[in-house]
Design a protein around this motif. Sequence first.
Motif, PDB file in Angstrom:
ATOM      1  N   MET A  37       0.843  -1.129   0.043  1.00  0.00           N
ATOM      2  CA  MET A  37       0.051   0.050  -0.006  1.00  0.00           C
ATOM      3  C   MET A  37       0.909   1.175   0.000  1.00  0.00           C
ATOM      4  N   LYS A  38       0.439   2.400  -1.053  1.00  0.00           N
ATOM      5  CA  LYS A  38       1.081   3.298  -0.851  1.00  0.00           C
ATOM      6  C   LYS A  38       0.710   4.422   0.123  1.00  0.00           C
ATOM      7  N   ILE A  39       1.284   4.965   1.249  1.00  0.00           N
ATOM      8  CA  ILE A  39       0.887   5.708   2.224  1.00  0.00           C
ATOM      9  C   ILE A  39       1.525   7.061   2.085  1.00  0.00           C
ATOM     10  N   SER A  40       0.640   8.160   1.889  1.00  0.00           N
ATOM     11  CA  SER A  40       0.714   9.656   1.861  1.00  0.00           C
ATOM     12  C   SER A  40       0.587  10.335   3.306  1.00  0.00           C
ATOM     13  N   PHE A  41       1.754  10.792   3.814  1.00  0.00           N
ATOM     14  CA  PHE A  41       1.806  11.572   5.197  1.00  0.00           C
ATOM     15  C   PHE A  41       1.697  12.740   4.989  1.00  0.00           C
ATOM     16  N   LEU A  42       0.690  13.346   5.776  1.00  0.00           N
ATOM     17  CA  LEU A  42       0.196  14.842   5.310  1.00  0.00           C
ATOM     18  C   LEU A  42       0.266  15.570   6.512  1.00  0.00           C
ATOM     19  N   SER A  43       0.892  16.701   6.615  1.00  0.00           N
ATOM     20  CA  SER A  43       0.896  17.754   7.817  1.00  0.00           C
ATOM     21  C   SER A  43       0.682  19.078   7.359  1.00  0.00           C
ATOM     22  N   PRO A  44      -0.084  19.963   7.811  1.00  0.00           N
ATOM     23  CA  PRO A  44       0.184  21.416   7.608  1.00  0.00           C
ATOM     24  C   PRO A  44       0.889  21.959   8.588  1.00  0.00           C
ATOM     25  N   ALA A  45       1.627  22.991   8.444  1.00  0.00           N
ATOM     26  CA  ALA A  45       2.411  23.684   9.463  1.00  0.00           C
ATOM     27  C   ALA A  45       2.226  25.132   9.404  1.00  0.00           C
ATOM     28  N   TYR A  46       2.448  25.730  10.551  1.00  0.00           N
ATOM     29  CA  TYR A  46       2.508  27.065  10.569  1.00  0.00           C
ATOM     30  C   TYR A  46       3.416  27.592  11.925  1.00  0.00           C
ATOM     31  N   ASN A  47       4.199  28.218  11.612  1.00  0.00           N
ATOM     32  CA  ASN A  47       5.304  28.390  12.767  1.00  0.00           C
ATOM     33  C   ASN A  47       5.843  27.144  13.588  1.00  0.00           C
ATOM     34  N   SER A  48       5.953  26.311  12.916  1.00  0.00           N
ATOM     35  CA  SER A  48       6.278  25.077  13.645  1.00  0.00           C
ATOM     36  C   SER A  48       7.921  24.502  13.751  1.00  0.00           C
ATOM     37  N   GLU A  49       8.761  25.641  13.822  1.00  0.00           N
ATOM     38  CA  GLU A  49      10.000  25.319  13.575  1.00  0.00           C
ATOM     39  C   GLU A  49      10.527  24.527  14.907  1.00  0.00           C
ATOM     40  N   GLU A  50       9.727  24.681  16.052  1.00  0.00           N
ATOM     41  CA  GLU A  50      10.216  24.059  17.197  1.00  0.00           C
ATOM     42  C   GLU A  50       9.899  22.321  17.192  1.00  0.00           C
ATOM     43  N   TRP A  51       8.946  22.040  16.121  1.00  0.00           N
ATOM     44  CA  TRP A  51       8.643  20.711  16.203  1.00  0.00           C
ATOM     45  C   TRP A  51       8.723  19.907  14.959  1.00  0.00           C
ATOM     46  N   ILE A  52       8.888  20.741  13.751  1.00  0.00           N
ATOM     47  CA  ILE A  52       8.628  20.231  12.589  1.00  0.00           C
ATOM     48  C   ILE A  52       9.782  18.906  12.329  1.00  0.00           C
ATOM     49  N   LEU A  53      10.899  19.136  12.760  1.00  0.00           N
ATOM     50  CA  LEU A  53      12.057  18.210  12.325  1.00  0.00           C
ATOM     51  C   LEU A  53      11.796  16.771  13.258  1.00  0.00           C
TER      52      LEU A  53
ATOM     53  N   TYR B  95       5.558   6.677   1.119  1.00  0.00           N
ATOM     54  CA  TYR B  95       5.556   6.771  -0.339  1.00  0.00           C
ATOM     55  C   TYR B  95       5.521   8.184  -0.708  1.00  0.00           C
ATOM     56  N   GLU B  96       5.047   9.111   0.090  1.00  0.00           N
ATOM     57  CA  GLU B  96       5.220  10.646  -0.037  1.00  0.00           C
ATOM     58  C   GLU B  96       4.957  11.180   1.462  1.00  0.00           C
ATOM     59  N   ILE B  97       5.582  12.374   1.501  1.00  0.00           N
ATOM     60  CA  ILE B  97       5.455  13.074   2.683  1.00  0.00           C
ATOM     61  C   ILE B  97       4.947  14.573   2.271  1.00  0.00           C
ATOM     62  N   ILE B  98       3.700  15.112   2.470  1.00  0.00           N
ATOM     63  CA  ILE B  98       3.345  16.410   2.022  1.00  0.00           C
ATOM     64  C   ILE B  98       3.120  17.236   2.976  1.00  0.00           C
ATOM     65  N   VAL B  99       3.944  18.446   3.353  1.00  0.00           N
ATOM     66  CA  VAL B  99       3.696  19.538   4.152  1.00  0.00           C
ATOM     67  C   VAL B  99       3.499  20.577   3.611  1.00  0.00           C
ATOM     68  N   CYS B 100       2.236  21.280   4.113  1.00  0.00           N
ATOM     69  CA  CYS B 100       1.592  22.321   3.610  1.00  0.00           C
ATOM     70  C   CYS B 100       2.208  23.611   4.538  1.00  0.00           C
ATOM     71  N   ASP B 101       3.207  24.364   4.200  1.00  0.00           N
ATOM     72  CA  ASP B 101       3.676  25.405   5.044  1.00  0.00           C
ATOM     73  C   ASP B 101       2.726  26.728   4.808  1.00  0.00           C
ATOM     74  N   ASP B 102       1.798  26.743   5.822  1.00  0.00           N
ATOM     75  CA  ASP B 102       0.526  27.812   5.839  1.00  0.00           C
ATOM     76  C   ASP B 102       1.171  29.301   6.347  1.00  0.00           C
ATOM     77  N   GLY B 103       2.147  29.859   5.279  1.00  0.00           N
ATOM     78  CA  GLY B 103       2.524  31.189   5.732  1.00  0.00           C
ATOM     79  C   GLY B 103       3.306  31.211   6.900  1.00  0.00           C
ATOM     80  N   SER B 104       3.963  30.381   7.423  1.00  0.00           N
ATOM     81  CA  SER B 104       5.052  30.516   8.316  1.00  0.00           C
ATOM     82  C   SER B 104       5.655  32.008   8.445  1.00  0.00           C
ATOM     83  N   THR B 105       5.873  32.472   9.432  1.00  0.00           N
ATOM     84  CA  THR B 105       6.842  33.640   9.578  1.00  0.00           C
ATOM     85  C   THR B 105       8.243  33.549  10.412  1.00  0.00           C
ATOM     86  N   ASP B 106       8.271  32.019  10.848  1.00  0.00           N
ATOM     87  CA  ASP B 106       9.626  31.800  11.444  1.00  0.00           C
ATOM     88  C   ASP B 106      10.297  30.937  10.393  1.00  0.00           C
TER      89      ASP B 106
END
Length: 199
Positions: free
Chosen positions: A1-17, A29-40
């Motif tokens: 099975m192909k699995i897509s990991f999805l995450s929206p991110a906003y000012n998430s520098e403390e946790w994203i890694l 299969y893919e990791i999709i992160v949407c940076d929602d206009g972060s300012t950090d």
Amino acid sequence: MKISFLSPAYNSEEWILTLLESIPKEYAYEIIVCDDGSTDNTLALLEDYQKNCPALKIITHPTNLGASVAYNRCIAEATGDYVAIIDSDDHYLPAIRNVLGQVDGQFDIYYYNMLTKEGYAFIKDESNRYTLPGQFKIIRRSFIGDATFTIRKDIAGDWDFNCALMDKNPTSKYTNELAYWYNFPRENSEYDLHRRGLK
């Protein structure tokens, strides 16, 4: 099975890694992160991580459009058989591998359990499928259909998304694995902002 990991991110520098490192790459299969206009530095960290992670796809919003818009954008961009949605301030526990190993295409949704940072376990079973709507599940992408994260003042958008899925009577498997670390409670999280009437 192909699995897509999805995450929206906003000012998430403390946790994203921490989030990215917790995703088992052999299942990604893919990791999709949407940076929602972060300012950090969230976007810069994502771009640097992408250099050694070809599965990572970065979507950007020039301004902050809100978590629900970012969730829906990630789902629309996904191409895997299943989607696993994870919030950018959370991360998977090692048991996620036991969950992913059970995703065999037989069920619409595969559930797991969540552990809060204070040590409280949220247990997902048939009795609370309409409640505890958060990130407890891996979902067959084709099953999602027109279910969307909504924008409401009274409640976070995952409530309507989950209800729309449950109304379709999905076939489900409850793995009983404690596989998700939930950064709760956290000041200024989506849940906290709605609880305080600030969203």
